[in-house]
Design a protein around this motif. Structure first.
Motif, mmCIF file in Angstrom:
data_model
loop_
_atom_site.group_PDB
_atom_site.id
_atom_site.type_symbol
_atom_site.label_atom_id
_atom_site.label_comp_id
_atom_site.label_asym_id
_atom_site.label_seq_id
_atom_site.Cartn_x
_atom_site.Cartn_y
_atom_site.Cartn_z
ATOM 1 N N ASN A 172 3.372 5.766 -2.866
ATOM 2 C CA ASN A 172 4.611 6.441 -3.290
ATOM 3 C C ASN A 172 4.695 6.538 -4.812
ATOM 4 N N ARG A 173 4.287 5.466 -5.508
ATOM 5 C CA ARG A 173 4.297 5.512 -6.981
ATOM 6 C C ARG A 173 3.351 6.594 -7.493
ATOM 7 N N LYS A 174 2.174 6.662 -6.891
ATOM 8 C CA LYS A 174 1.198 7.673 -7.293
ATOM 9 C C LYS A 174 1.742 9.077 -7.038
ATOM 10 N N SER A 175 2.325 9.285 -5.879
ATOM 11 C CA SER A 175 2.894 10.588 -5.535
ATOM 12 C C SER A 175 4.046 10.954 -6.470
ATOM 13 N N ALA A 176 4.900 9.981 -6.761
ATOM 14 C CA ALA A 176 6.035 10.229 -7.663
ATOM 15 C C ALA A 176 5.537 10.569 -9.069
ATOM 16 N N PHE A 177 4.506 9.869 -9.518
ATOM 17 C CA PHE A 177 3.934 10.144 -10.842
ATOM 18 C C PHE A 177 3.380 11.558 -10.904
ATOM 19 N N GLN A 178 2.644 11.964 -9.889
ATOM 20 C CA GLN A 178 2.094 13.316 -9.844
ATOM 21 C C GLN A 178 3.210 14.357 -9.787
ATOM 22 N N SER A 179 4.258 14.055 -9.048
ATOM 23 C CA SER A 179 5.401 14.968 -8.963
ATOM 24 C C SER A 179 6.071 15.122 -10.331
ATOM 25 N N ARG A 180 6.219 14.009 -11.052
ATOM 26 C CA ARG A 180 6.820 14.079 -12.395
ATOM 27 C C ARG A 180 5.946 14.896 -13.346
ATOM 28 N N GLU B 197 0.825 -1.201 0.000
ATOM 29 C CA GLU B 197 0.000 0.000 0.000
ATOM 30 C C GLU B 197 0.864 1.260 0.000
ATOM 31 N N ARG B 198 1.921 1.250 0.806
ATOM 32 C CA ARG B 198 2.845 2.400 0.835
ATOM 33 C C ARG B 198 3.549 2.559 -0.515
#
Length: 165
Positions: free
Chosen positions: A47-55, A42-43
């Motif tokens: 984190n993948r979702k957050s990193a994608f949004q950051s990119r 889940e973490r």
């Protein structure tokens, strides 16, 4: 109880069925029941979702900055061309000013007394020089007006020089 009260009364079992279902368990309770590997997954997903949004945000920012750089580069190019035209024009005006002052000193013989006093003492040759000076000043004013008119047009330096010739 009266007969009317009995008809409106609903058995308790039916009330439980008709009531809204309870919300799902809170995240905290759900996490307490999750295994360690499920929590880790889940973490990782978060984190993948957050990193994608950051990119995506970074990509959008870079595109905006590239657009600004392109726009400012064009503006700089235009301003440099305008500066070059104005510098050339200034140098030409200064040279013409020096030349006309020199001619004026020659015509007036370097003495004071203003233009009226100078005109009275001029011989025919000096009067011819004075007329030539006036013609050159008029010609110079016409060129100055043409140059200022061309500066308002959005042309490159070579085109403006060709038009002035």
């Amino acid at each position: 109880m009266t007969k009317g009260d009995q008809m409106t009364e609903v058995p308790k079992e039916e009330v439980a069925v008709q009531a809204e279902p309870k919300k799902s368990k809170s995240k905290k309770r759900v996490r307490e029941t999750m295994t360690e590997s499920e929590l880790r997954e889940e973490r990782k997903a978060a984190n993948r979702k957050s990193a994608f949004q950051s990119r995506l945000r970074k990509k959008q920012l870079i595109e905006e900055l590239q657009g600004k750089v392109s726009k400012l580069s064009e503006e700089l190019k235009t301003l440099n061309e305008e500066n070059q035209v104005l510098s050339y024009s200034l140098q030409a005006e200064l040279a013409e000013n020096r030349r006309l002052r020199f001619l004026q000193m020659q015509v007036m013989g370097g003495g004071g007394g203003g233009l009226g006093a100078a005109m009275q003492g001029l011989n025919p040759a000096n009067l011819a020089l004075m007329a030539q000076l006036q013609q050159q000043q008029q010609h110079h004013q016409q060129q100055k007006l043409q140059t200022s008119d061309l500066q308002h047009l959005n042309l490159d330096g070579n085109t403006k020089e060709k038009l002035l010739i």
